[in-house]
Design a protein around this motif. Sequence first.
Motif, PDB file in Angstrom:
ATOM      1  N   ASN A   1       3.078   5.933  -3.295  1.00 39.58           N
ATOM      2  CA  ASN A   1       4.086   6.575  -3.798  1.00 39.58           C
ATOM      3  C   ASN A   1       4.143   6.664  -5.429  1.00 39.58           C
ATOM      4  OD1 ASN A   1       5.704   8.164  -2.218  1.00 39.58           O
ATOM      5  ND2 ASN A   1       7.251   6.845  -1.445  1.00 39.58           N
ATOM      6  N   LYS A   2       3.801   5.543  -5.926  1.00 41.01           N
ATOM      7  CA  LYS A   2       3.548   5.545  -7.353  1.00 41.01           C
ATOM      8  C   LYS A   2       2.555   6.409  -7.645  1.00 41.01           C
ATOM      9  CE  LYS A   2       6.270   2.089  -8.708  1.00 41.01           C
ATOM     10  NZ  LYS A   2       7.314   2.379  -9.799  1.00 41.01           N
ATOM     11  N   LEU A   3       1.521   6.502  -7.088  1.00 40.44           N
ATOM     12  CA  LEU A   3       0.288   7.258  -7.373  1.00 40.44           C
ATOM     13  C   LEU A   3       0.654   8.886  -7.402  1.00 40.44           C
ATOM     14  CD1 LEU A   3      -2.844   5.340  -5.826  1.00 40.44           C
ATOM     15  CD2 LEU A   3      -2.205   5.558  -8.243  1.00 40.44           C
TER      16      LEU A   3
ATOM     17  N   ASN B   1       4.043   1.529  -1.118  1.00 40.99           N
ATOM     18  CA  ASN B   1       4.612   1.615  -2.179  1.00 40.99           C
ATOM     19  C   ASN B   1       3.783   1.878  -3.408  1.00 40.99           C
ATOM     20  OD1 ASN B   1       6.770   0.581  -1.096  1.00 40.99           O
ATOM     21  ND2 ASN B   1       6.648  -1.591  -1.794  1.00 40.99           N
ATOM     22  N   LEU B   2       2.417   1.676  -3.372  1.00 41.62           N
ATOM     23  CA  LEU B   2       1.325   2.140  -4.428  1.00 41.62           C
ATOM     24  C   LEU B   2       1.116   3.495  -4.145  1.00 41.62           C
ATOM     25  CD1 LEU B   2      -0.627   1.452  -6.675  1.00 41.62           C
ATOM     26  CD2 LEU B   2      -2.116   0.777  -4.883  1.00 41.62           C
TER      27      LEU B   2
ATOM     28  N   THR C   1       0.770  -1.290  -0.057  1.00 38.15           N
ATOM     29  CA  THR C   1       0.094  -0.046   0.115  1.00 38.15           C
ATOM     30  C   THR C   1       1.067   1.290   0.057  1.00 38.15           C
ATOM     31  OG1 THR C   1      -1.756  -1.160   1.207  1.00 38.15           O
ATOM     32  CG2 THR C   1      -1.916   1.124   1.244  1.00 38.15           C
TER      33      THR C   1
ATOM     34  N   THR D   1       2.491  16.782 -10.546  1.00 39.26           N
ATOM     35  CA  THR D   1       3.198  15.555  -9.673  1.00 39.26           C
ATOM     36  C   THR D   1       3.276  16.108  -8.174  1.00 39.26           C
ATOM     37  OG1 THR D   1       5.293  15.943 -10.410  1.00 39.26           O
ATOM     38  CG2 THR D   1       4.036  14.606 -11.823  1.00 39.26           C
TER      39      THR D   1
ATOM     40  N   PRO E   1       7.346  12.427  -3.776  1.00 37.68           N
ATOM     41  CA  PRO E   1       7.227  11.007  -3.120  1.00 37.68           C
ATOM     42  C   PRO E   1       7.459  11.046  -1.562  1.00 37.68           C
ATOM     43  CG  PRO E   1       9.442  11.079  -4.167  1.00 37.68           C
ATOM     44  CD  PRO E   1       8.785  12.456  -4.708  1.00 37.68           C
TER      45      PRO E   1
ATOM     46  N   GLY F   1       3.801   9.926  -7.622  1.00 33.53           N
ATOM     47  CA  GLY F   1       4.552  10.512  -8.802  1.00 33.53           C
ATOM     48  C   GLY F   1       3.876  10.437 -10.164  1.00 33.53           C
ATOM     49  N   ALA F   2       2.601   9.905 -10.254  1.00 32.15           N
ATOM     50  CA  ALA F   2       1.989   9.556 -11.524  1.00 32.15           C
ATOM     51  C   ALA F   2       1.565  11.354 -12.021  1.00 32.15           C
ATOM     52  CB  ALA F   2       0.618   9.084 -11.532  1.00 32.15           C
TER      53      ALA F   2
ATOM     54  N   THR G   1      11.838   5.376  -1.382  1.00 36.08           N
ATOM     55  CA  THR G   1      10.583   5.350  -1.910  1.00 36.08           C
ATOM     56  C   THR G   1       9.713   4.117  -1.871  1.00 36.08           C
ATOM     57  OG1 THR G   1      11.330   5.350  -4.040  1.00 36.08           O
ATOM     58  CG2 THR G   1      11.142   7.478  -2.973  1.00 36.08           C
ATOM     59  N   GLN G   2      10.295   3.059  -2.028  1.00 35.26           N
ATOM     60  CA  GLN G   2       9.542   1.870  -1.949  1.00 35.26           C
ATOM     61  C   GLN G   2      10.100   0.930  -0.817  1.00 35.26           C
ATOM     62  OE1 GLN G   2       7.263   0.856  -4.771  1.00 35.26           O
ATOM     63  NE2 GLN G   2       7.306   3.068  -4.303  1.00 35.26           N
TER      64      GLN G   2
END
Length: 215
Positions: free
Chosen positions: A70-72, A67-68, A65, A92, A95, A74-75, A203-204
């Motif tokens: 942080n992905k969101l 990790n996701l 969760t 953007t 992160p 950065g999108a 970040t992950q």
Amino acid sequence: MLFVNISSDKVQIADAKQEKFLDRNSIENTLGKCLIDRYKQSPFQEILLLNGPGGFTNLRVGTLTLNLLNKLLGAKVQRCKGAKESLSTYQTYPPIRLFSITKLDFYTYLFKKWLLSSKGVIYIWQKDNVRLYDAKKKTYSQIKLDTIKKDSNLFFDFTKEDYRGENTSNMISFHMKEKWLEVQRKKKSMIVTIKDLWIKAQTQAKPEYMIEAVL
């Protein structure tokens, strides 16, 4: 800063203003929503993550969760300026910096700072078994809960539901202040910052199971 403990019986999410405990049975549905709601209310840029050993579900879902999220962040998110304008802007978000530490490393640090005794009981999400950890030697062994003597000087890992029996005063507790974590045991407490722990930002994060799965 946000404190997230995914290595206990319930996932603890805390900052200086509020604290929440999420049950394991629905964690895949509640954790993401809770973090997003918290971020919308008061954006946070750093998370101190207490990461294993513990229950496999909380560790796996917790790290996935984060990790996701942080992905969101950065999108690229499209933001329309209005009907009269032909261009759109893209935004953007920075992160979140994750500072992950295992309970064993964290409790070793607290032992060196004289807050904890050298030996303690580590919760590993098993009904009858725990780990007996020696922070001085950095070794551990698995023991039965019912073999622990009353009034032992062992420190006890934090859980929301009680598992200590008569050792009620020996459990550690965590309380977030503005930018630091307060750790308490008995009548003693100390303040811990990320800088004190010498943890590198990432970040992950990966789950620190530190125990073999029981099939």
